[in-house]
Scaffold this motif. Structure first.
Motif, mmCIF file in Angstrom:
data_model
loop_
_atom_site.group_PDB
_atom_site.id
_atom_site.type_symbol
_atom_site.label_atom_id
_atom_site.label_comp_id
_atom_site.label_asym_id
_atom_site.label_seq_id
_atom_site.Cartn_x
_atom_site.Cartn_y
_atom_site.Cartn_z
ATOM 1 N N LYS A 246 -11.727 -6.032 -3.790
ATOM 2 C CA LYS A 246 -12.818 -5.481 -4.598
ATOM 3 C C LYS A 246 -12.501 -5.435 -6.095
ATOM 4 O O LYS A 246 -13.387 -5.146 -6.911
ATOM 5 C CB LYS A 246 -13.153 -4.059 -4.129
ATOM 6 N N LYS A 247 -11.236 -5.666 -6.465
ATOM 7 C CA LYS A 247 -10.811 -5.645 -7.868
ATOM 8 C C LYS A 247 -11.109 -4.287 -8.528
ATOM 9 O O LYS A 247 -11.762 -4.194 -9.567
ATOM 10 C CB LYS A 247 -11.495 -6.760 -8.670
ATOM 11 N N LEU A 248 -10.619 -3.228 -7.905
ATOM 12 C CA LEU A 248 -10.891 -1.870 -8.358
ATOM 13 C C LEU A 248 -9.621 -1.167 -8.822
ATOM 14 O O LEU A 248 -8.519 -1.463 -8.350
ATOM 15 C CB LEU A 248 -11.513 -1.048 -7.219
ATOM 16 N N ALA A 249 -9.803 -0.225 -9.741
ATOM 17 C CA ALA A 249 -8.714 0.686 -10.095
ATOM 18 C C ALA A 249 -8.553 1.707 -8.966
ATOM 19 O O ALA A 249 -9.434 1.847 -8.114
ATOM 20 C CB ALA A 249 -9.028 1.393 -11.407
ATOM 21 N N VAL A 250 -7.427 2.415 -8.962
ATOM 22 C CA VAL A 250 -7.162 3.402 -7.912
ATOM 23 C C VAL A 250 -7.135 4.798 -8.516
ATOM 24 O O VAL A 250 -6.469 5.052 -9.516
ATOM 25 C CB VAL A 250 -5.821 3.126 -7.205
#
Length: 365
Positions: A246-250
């Motif tokens: 998803k190419k997301l920050a955590v």
């Protein structure tokens, strides 16, 4: 009708306070005068002491000193967390002094027990009779359980007979899990309904209205919510796969623990900020029952982590009722990261809401 609710409203736990708010507000929408009975047993309060360190003979001197220093350094976080919950309760919960319920003479018409794990003997130090309607003010009143839970039916193995006797206090019984309903019907021959958690009963708009407007991250993020902050290979694997796809920050969130070293962990957020974080997340990974509930409430793609048999039992009961059992991740299960068809989920959820509303209407009539 004047109604008193008895639940875990004083726990420093997002799910506990928000489900209490949910049931309170739904009953008010039904036209009732509603109060949260301010019963705060010591076993609940002690779990959230600001400073709870004790010397342990199981650890070395150095280890004990390490834990002492860590506890001291996290006191500011614990203070901030505790008082954010107190402020929420004072603002949003209509509290009624428990001491006034020790009098048989009162003008309540009914008492509702639940929801949450109010019947879990491992939480309540054995069964707490108050959560079975055993207090002076309840005499001659309607005693109703709403979405009450024992956590897992495995927690009742040594207490079947006692549990059965306590259930006889109720004029109407509803529980949260299918497994508990089946146990009560099979072993005790009592009528019982399965009702949805008050958060989902009340619906999204009421929680959106009380959430903060503060965004913690400008970048799209996956929210990782654990009740207790723990390291886990399963959890790490799920996070890695979701982030990669998803190419997301955590962003990590916990309500019951803290870390001095993980800068991505939020552990002192208010319930309003909790709602904001869920509302604005792009994806949710959680090991919490109410984390799962709020992912569904805000229509988010998610995965629920089941770390053990007891935890997985209640998660699977609920998720199966919505056709979402594939979102539950255990040791050997596949990780589903596809987009959830919430149109189908909402149709199933609406049926559960209708059944729950019918239960309350009948029980209170």
């Amino acid at each position: 009708m004047k109604i008193g609710i008895l639940t875990f409203h004083c726990a420093i736990n997002y799910g506990a306070v928000l489900q209490a708010f949910g049931l309170q507000e739904y009953l008010k929408e039904m036209g009732h005068e509603v109060y949260i009975i301010d019963y705060c047993p010591e076993y609940l309060k002690a779990s959230y002491n600001i400073f709870d360190w004790k010397w342990s003979h199981d650890f070395s001197f150095i280890t004990n000193v390490y834990f002492l220093i860590r506890k001291i350094m996290t006191i500011p976080l614990r203070i901030k967390r505790k008082y954010s919950f107190i402020r929420f309760s004072n603002r949003f919960l209509n509290l009624y002094p428990y001491e006034l319920c020790c009098n048989k003479s009162n003008d309540f018409d009914a008492f509702i027990i639940g929801s949450d794990q109010v019947w879990n003997p491992k939480i309540t130090n054995g069964f707490d009779k108050i959560y079975f309607g055993k207090f002076p003010a309840s005499q001659g009143k309607k005693i109703i359980s709403y979405a009450a839970s024992v956590g897992s039916v495995l927690n009742l193995e040594a207490s079947f007979d006692k549990f059965q006797k306590l259930l006889t206090s109720f004029t109407s019984i509803s529980v949260r899990e299918k497994s508990l309903a089946e146990l009560i019907i099979k072993n005790y021959k009592l009528p019982v309904s399965i009702t949805v958690d008050p958060v989902l009963l009340l619906g999204q708009s009421a929680f959106t209205a009380i959430s903060s407007t503060e965004k913690k991250k400008k970048k799209p993020y996956v929210l990782v919510f654990q009740l207790y902050y723990t390291e886990s290979a399963i959890l790490d694997n799920v996070i890695k796969k979701v982030v990669s796809k998803k190419k997301l920050a955590v962003l990590k969130l916990s309500a019951s623990s803290e870390s001095l070293f993980d800068k991505n962990l939020l552990s002192a957020e208010s319930p309003q900020n909790f709602l904001d974080l869920f509302r604005n997340a792009s994806y949710i990974i959680t090991s919490s029952f109410h984390g799962t509930i709020f992912a569904i409430l805000f229509q988010k793609d998610f995965n629920t982590i089941g770390f053990n048999k007891i935890q997985s039992e209640r998660m699977n009961d609920f998720l199966s009722s919505l056709g979402l059992e594939h979102r539950l991740i255990s040791n050997n299960s596949q990780i589903a990261t596809d987009t959830i068809n919430f149109s189908d989920v909402n149709k199933r959820l609406e049926k559960l809401r209708t059944l729950s509303d019918n239960f309350l209407t009948t029980a209170l009539s």
